[in-house]
Design a protein around this motif. Structure first.
Motif, PDB file in Angstrom:
ATOM      1  N   LYS A 112       0.843  -1.203   0.000  1.00 15.31           N
ATOM      2  CA  LYS A 112       0.000   0.000   0.000  1.00 15.31           C
ATOM      3  C   LYS A 112       0.874   1.247   0.000  1.00 15.31           C
ATOM      4  N   ALA A 120       2.536   2.086  -8.336  1.00 13.12           N
ATOM      5  CA  ALA A 120       1.283   1.382  -8.633  1.00 13.12           C
ATOM      6  C   ALA A 120       1.484   0.447  -9.817  1.00 13.12           C
ATOM      7  N   SER A 123      -1.012  -0.786  -4.356  1.00 12.32           N
ATOM      8  CA  SER A 123      -2.291  -0.074  -4.426  1.00 12.32           C
ATOM      9  C   SER A 123      -2.121   1.304  -3.795  1.00 12.32           C
TER      10      SER A 123
END
Lengths: 269, 446
Positions: free
Chosen positions: B180, B198, B203
């Motif tokens: 993340k 990404a 994400s």
């Protein structure tokens, strides 16, 4: 012949260590140097295996009789693990740079001045004791190498040196997790080794009228305690990364001290 | 351009701790230009403020006084103790060319600087800081930068800050799939780095002071939007945080990060702080399993990866030298051929104005204002067309070896020296709505 094979193994461990270190710290990656290091390590392992098999054939027993032979076998097991990782590829392949010098030192120590013939092992209990102790210690040796690699890689990241070693060493988290798994594998093995060793010792002590517990048993439990603490602190208190690596290195250093104690004080069993 | 002075500091002369004290937010550029213009003796000014440099370009008549005032201005704004550099005249022009061509950047060849200088020039224009001279320098600097990018390999194979961030993240975490990445703020460089992360499988989460802006960016980048007030909570769950807000103080203190690390139970956290002033307290980087990189760290890593661009850099320096030489020639031409060109234009405008006045006072006196303006515009266009080729020829001749001959011929052919002697009617240029026309003012012989 046997001595020649062992000398060849030692020289090849040394050569592999130098080549791998040169490759690791070099400014650029050199595929021929990398291949040469793998060949040297492979040659060292092959010579070492050949030596142990020949001696096995000659002596009619496995290379586990006493601490000295056990140490040589330990050197072989960790070198074989490093060779396997190297042949498999991936970022853990550089682990050999930390393992090969350890294998060399262990091999030399096993043949050192303190080495002397020991009582051949007998009985299933002692067999389990030696096998699981070697497996546990090999796992801790690999964990130590991973922890050392973690500290080196962490230093590179913190000092913002993103070329050379940083690119060749495995990612921090990969090292951390692999070190944890090695300890998680090594601890049950060592536990079994210690328990069976104590039982075998008790059997022998009772038979020969010797004291039931010796100083080295406390040391062995101390080593076990350090590694168990690293594992527990990781699971309970979130010890990871730097702290876990330091804990692993302290644990391994204490294991080396125990081995040193065996050499100095001797162990006839 | 002898009156041009540039005073400033950059990544080579000042660390990020010093640069952040003098940082100018993008919406503060116009005010910064006005402040420089208010120094006195400053005719034109441009303020270039990026995360790597703060530079004041100013044009005035007294370079010594100007340089002193600019220095004092920077020192009084937090530059005390910082080593400032200074360039004057042609050196200042060369510096502007090199800055725009990204030859003075830490990451040579990086593309952002040109856009940042263009924004600085636009802000200066809006603040009334450009009147011609400095604007010409900047326009030529943009031209030089464009040639450098298209004619040399300086931007080829460039290792960007974003790709270094990805390499680092891989060096810390290994595989980035499922990781993340939190973007705090909406800086272009941060979003660029986040987009690259990404692409590697991470994400994205975007937090912004304006939640609407966070939502808009989240839609664009396929991320989830969060208010900035959630920052502490978000930090407990992400693996990488890229900060690039315009906050003047620390957005994340060591204490904030330590609290998050406690909740993370030691999981590694990679903090990328590319804001100037910095968003993350530097001491946070000392915490276990926290790896903090600021803009200098990342760009140094990029610069170290820039091997093999030496040849392209040499080519780029050659292009800059050519452009500088061309600019110098143009300036000289304007200075040498200038009076002749001005006199020539005046001669044509005078003739056109005289004829127009005569016609409008005679046969065309019935024409209305609209028609008169149309004729005036037509005469204007005709004058410009007729004068274009001679003007270019005079400028070129002025920089060549035979400048004197051509200039003399022009002055003789059009009797321009007679005008200089005052034997001609006095003319005043009047700007008509559609262009320039010359109208004869009542004078001798009229």
């Amino acid at each position: 012949m046997l001595g020649g094979l062992l000398a060849a193994a030692a020289l090849l461990y040394l050569l592999a260590s130098v080549l791998m270190l040169t490759h690791l710290v070099g400014a650029t990656s050199s595929p021929p140097a990398r291949r040469a290091a793998t060949l040297a390590l492979g040659g060292a392992v092959a010579s070492h295996v050949a030596h142990d098999l020949l001696r096995w054939g000659a002596a009619g027993r496995g290379p586990f009789a006493g601490i000295h032979e056990g140490l040589s076998t330990l050197a072989l097991v960790v070198a074989a693990v490093a060779l396997g990782l190297r042949l498999r590829g991936g970022r853990l392949e550089t682990l050999g740079v930390f393992v090969a010098p350890l294998s060399l030192l262990m091999l030399l120590a096993s043949q050192g001045a303190g080495a002397r013939p020991t009582t051949p092992l007998s009985g299933a209990l002692l067999g389990v004791h030696v096998g699981s102790t070697i497996l546990g210690t090999a796992a801790f040796t690999v964990a130590f190498a991973l922890a050392a690699a973690y500290l080196v890689q962490e230093r590179e990241v913190r000092q913002k040196r993103l070329r050379g070693m940083f690119q060749r060493l495995p990612p921090l988290e990969v090292l951390d997790v692999a070190s944890y798994r090695s300890i998680a594998l090594g601890l049950p093995a060592l536990t079994l080794g210690i328990v069976t060793g104590l039982l075998a010792g008790v059997q022998e002590a009772v038979g020969r009228g010797l004291p039931l517990v010796e100083w080295r048993h406390y040391l062995a439990l101390g080593v076990w305690g350090v590694f168990a603490s690293v594992l527990v602190l990781r699971l309970v208190a979130g010890w990871r990364g730097h702290r876990a690596a330091i804990g692993t290195i302290v644990g391994y250093a204490s294991a080396v001290m125990v081995l040193f104690g065996y050499f100095v004080r001797g162990s006839g069993r | 351009m002898s009156g041009l002075v540039v005073v400033g500091l950059n990544h080579r002369t000042a660390p990020v701790e010093a640069r952040e004290r003098l940082a100018v937010p993008p919406d503060g550029l116009e005010d910064a230009v006005r402040a420089v213009l208010a120094l006195g003796g400053v005719r034109e000014a441009v303020v270039v403020a990026t995360c790597n440099r703060v530079e004041l370009y100013a044009l005035g008549d007294e370079p010594d006084a100007l340089a002193g005032a600019l220095r004092q201005h920077l020192l009084s704004r937090g530059g005390a103790g910082v080593s400032l550099y200074e360039h004057r005249g042609e050196d200042a022009v060369r510096h502007a060319f090199r800055v725009c061509a990204s030859l003075d950047s830490l990451v040579v060849g990086e593309p952002q600087i040109l856009g940042q200088v263009k924004e600085a020039v636009a802000a200066s224009r809006a603040a009334g800081g450009l009147r011609g001279g400095l604007g010409r320098v900047m326009a030529r600097a943009f031209q030089a930068a464009k040639r450098v990018r298209t004619e040399t390999g300086i931007a080829e194979g460039q290792v960007s800050v974003a790709s270094v961030a990805v390499d680092l993240a891989r060096g810390i975490f290994g595989d980035l799939v499922g990781r993340k990445v939190l973007v705090v703020g909406a800086g272009k460089m941060a979003l660029g780095a986040a987009r690259t992360l990404a692409r590697a499988g991470a994400s994205l989460l975007i937090a912004n002071r304006s939640f609407e802006r966070a939502e808009a960016l989240a839609r664009e980048y396929g991320a989830t939007a969060h208010p900035l007030s959630d920052l502490g909570m978000l930090l407990q769950h992400v693996d990488v945080a890229v900060c690039s807000t315009g906050a003047s103080g620390y957005l994340l203190t060591r204490h904030d990060v330590a609290l998050a690390m406690k909740a993370r139970r030691g999981r590694g956290l990679f903090l990328i702080d590319i804001a100037v002033p910095r968003n993350v307290e530097p001491a946070a980087g000392d915490l276990d399993s926290v790896f903090l990189y600021n803009v200098d760290d990342l760009e140094r890593a990029v610069a170290e990866g820039g091997h093999g661009r030496a040849a392209a850099t040499t080519d780029a320096e050659r292009v800059v030298a050519e452009e500088l030489s061309s600019y110098r020639a143009e300036e000289l031409a304007q200075r040498g051929a200038g009076p002749t060109i001005v006199a020539l234009r005046r001669r044509f405008q005078e003739a056109a104005a005289a004829e127009m006045e005569r016609s409008l006072g005679g046969r065309l006196r019935h024409l209305g204002e609209g028609d008169r303006a149309a004729i005036e515009a037509m005469l204007d266009a005709l004058t410009n067309k007729l004068l274009h080729a001679p003007t270019v020829a005079l400028k070129e001749a002025a920089t060549g070896a035979d400048d004197d001959g051509v200039l003399r011929a022009a002055r003789t052919l059009f009797a321009l020296d007679a005008e200089a002697g005052g034997g001609r009617p006095e003319l005043t240029a009047v700007r008509a709505p559609g262009g320039v026309a010359a109208k004869a003012k009542a004078g001798t012989g009229r």
